[in-house]
Design an enzyme around this catalytic site. Structure first.
Site, PDB file in Angstrom:
ATOM      1  N   TYR A  16     -10.597   2.361   5.957  1.00 33.37           N
ATOM      2  CA  TYR A  16      -9.543   2.154   4.828  1.00 33.37           C
ATOM      3  C   TYR A  16     -10.125   1.021   3.753  1.00 33.37           C
ATOM      4  O   TYR A  16     -10.738   0.158   4.167  1.00 33.37           O
ATOM      5  CB  TYR A  16      -8.417   1.487   5.527  1.00 33.37           C
ATOM      6  CG  TYR A  16      -7.144   1.176   4.699  1.00 33.37           C
ATOM      7  CD1 TYR A  16      -6.102   2.360   4.665  1.00 33.37           C
ATOM      8  CD2 TYR A  16      -6.729  -0.046   3.996  1.00 33.37           C
ATOM      9  CE1 TYR A  16      -4.997   2.202   3.958  1.00 33.37           C
ATOM     10  CE2 TYR A  16      -5.743   0.020   3.189  1.00 33.37           C
ATOM     11  CZ  TYR A  16      -4.727   0.970   3.232  1.00 33.37           C
ATOM     12  OH  TYR A  16      -3.823   0.956   2.548  1.00 33.37           O
ATOM     13  N   SER A  17     -10.058   1.564   2.374  1.00 32.59           N
ATOM     14  CA  SER A  17     -10.578   0.665   1.357  1.00 32.59           C
ATOM     15  C   SER A  17      -9.738   0.695   0.059  1.00 32.59           C
ATOM     16  O   SER A  17      -9.613   1.973  -0.338  1.00 32.59           O
ATOM     17  CB  SER A  17     -12.122   1.185   1.087  1.00 32.59           C
ATOM     18  OG  SER A  17     -12.701   0.399  -0.008  1.00 32.59           O
ATOM     19  N   ASN A  18      -9.288  -0.477  -0.358  1.00 34.88           N
ATOM     20  CA  ASN A  18      -8.440  -0.327  -1.497  1.00 34.88           C
ATOM     21  C   ASN A  18      -9.291   0.153  -2.690  1.00 34.88           C
ATOM     22  O   ASN A  18      -8.703   0.704  -3.613  1.00 34.88           O
ATOM     23  CB  ASN A  18      -8.016  -1.797  -1.622  1.00 34.88           C
ATOM     24  CG  ASN A  18      -6.785  -2.174  -0.759  1.00 34.88           C
ATOM     25  OD1 ASN A  18      -5.722  -1.518  -0.685  1.00 34.88           O
ATOM     26  ND2 ASN A  18      -7.008  -3.393   0.009  1.00 34.88           N
ATOM     27  N   SER A  77       0.794  -1.306   0.102  1.00 34.49           N
ATOM     28  CA  SER A  77      -0.107  -0.011  -0.138  1.00 34.49           C
ATOM     29  C   SER A  77       0.911   1.246   0.066  1.00 34.49           C
ATOM     30  O   SER A  77       0.194   2.545   0.005  1.00 34.49           O
ATOM     31  CB  SER A  77      -1.073   0.051   1.065  1.00 34.49           C
ATOM     32  OG  SER A  77      -2.078  -0.945   0.838  1.00 34.49           O
ATOM     33  N   GLY A 137       2.812  -0.974   3.913  1.00 29.78           N
ATOM     34  CA  GLY A 137       2.440  -1.857   2.894  1.00 29.78           C
ATOM     35  C   GLY A 137       2.344  -3.050   3.529  1.00 29.78           C
ATOM     36  O   GLY A 137       3.364  -3.609   4.016  1.00 29.78           O
TER      37      GLY A 137
END
Length: 369
Positions: A180-182, A84, A324
């Protein structure tokens, strides 16, 4: 998903100019001790760190072994999958386009991707670009429930990943919470491509990697499952207490704009230092990036800006960076406003939250020693 050391590092890097005393030379290095403890006590196959002082001198550290099968040494400043941390690169490109007048931070996703973002409680007409970058959109996370073993060698188009997310209901109305969301960065990547007319990888390479001179950082090409340069192998456990499996090679396309990139600790130090120093964004866009909201789920008083996290230091002040997590590797670190930087990588996911906190503590040690 999260993230800087001056006199001691300068002494080590400039020993020929200012030789340390015998007592100083014999004193154990706190960063090395932190990495050794991660290997010895937390079962990390390898731990690597890159630490930069205010003058730009970098010292690299390693602990453990680079390959459990052969016992080979950990390559100094080896490449790792940075997960990330990719989000910060993506956010920088979006904000550059904002500065060029090609994207509006408070424009709707619908403006750039008409009709694409629709689902139960989901409407791109009511979600802004800023909310994507700050994780306040309420969009469900497309990686929730993703079986990384099942998709290890599978290539995904970004639209396939978006379809996974849109099968689920919105987590909350846009702008009302932080989560949090990809999926947010998946859409940010699609907006970059729509506005620029170029692939995301090309935009990140041209606008960030080449501009800062990151010689060991890249966005893997379609079908590229390897790590190009010297690297420690990455490992994965099926469950707590299970043996480690080599997970170095994989198709990272499911990470895309949210987590596909590969880099080194020293390149990440260089990137975040350049970013904070104004080398990548105009002052107005950098100020927007550093405008934060509470991110309680990350802990430690963390706050989330636009693709960047601020975290308090035990010695006072904060550092700015990201982190990440991707099968095989975890990275943590960032930089301070006065030019210090530190990044730590380990070659398997920490076994529990306490172990993860010790990885983060190694960053704090490097920035505060």
């Amino acid at each position: 998903m999260s993230a800087s050391v001056a006199v001691a590092a300068a002494v080590m890097a400039m020993g020929a100019l200012t030789p340390p005393s015998a007592s100083a030379a014999a004193k154990p290095d706190s960063v090395q001790q932190s990495l050794d403890a991660l290997v010895r006590n937390d079962g990390m196959p390898a731990a690597l760190a890159g630490v930069k002082d205010r003058d730009g001198h970098v010292r690299n550290y390693t602990a453990g072994v680079g390959d459990l099968a052969t016992g080979s040494k950990v390559p100094k400043d080896g490449q790792v999958r940075i997960g990330s941390n990719t989000k910060t690169f993506t956010a920088v490109v979006v904000l550059q386009l904002v500065g060029e007048g090609k994207i509006g931070l408070d424009a709707s996703v619908e403006t750039y991707l008409p009709g694409l973002v629709r689902g139960e409680g989901i409407d791109g007409r009511h979600i802004t670009v800023r909310q994507l970058l700050q994780h306040t959109s309420g969009l469900p996370n497309y990686t929730d429930g993703l079986d990384v073993d099942a998709v290890r060698y599978q290539y995904f188009e970004p639209r396939e990943l978006l379809d996974r997310a849109l099968k689920h209901r919105a987590d909350f109305p846009p702008g009302t919470k932080w989560a949090y969301s990809n999926t947010n960065y998946l859409l940010a990547g699609l907006i970059i491509q729509k506005v620029s007319g170029r692939p995301l990888a090309e935009e990140i390479t041209h606008r960030v990697i080449d501009r800062v001179g990151l010689r060991h950082t890249y966005f893997p090409a379609v079908g590229d499952m390897t790590i190009r340069e010297a690297h420690p192998k990455g490992y994965r456990r099926d469950s707590a207490g299970a043996p480690l499996r080599d997970f170095t090679e994989m198709d990272p396309s499911w990470g895309w704009a949210a987590g596909q990139m590969i880099s080194t600790n020293s390149d990440l130090d260089r990137f975040y230092t350049a970013l904070l120093g104004g080398g990548l964004l105009p002052a107005a866009q950098l100020a927007q990036m550093r405008t934060t909201v509470p991110a309680e789920a990350l802990g430690h008083g963390d706050r989330y800006g636009l693709g960047i996290v601020s975290r308090p230091l035990s010695c006072g002040g904060v550092y700015w960076g990201h982190g990440g997590d991707i099968p095989g590797y975890e990275t943590r670190g960032g930089a301070t406003d006065d030019g210090r930087g530190a990044y730590v990588a380990v070659t398997t996911a920490p076994s529990d939250e306490a172990a993860e906190r010790r990885v983060e503590a190694a960053v704090d040690t490097a920035l505060c020693r």
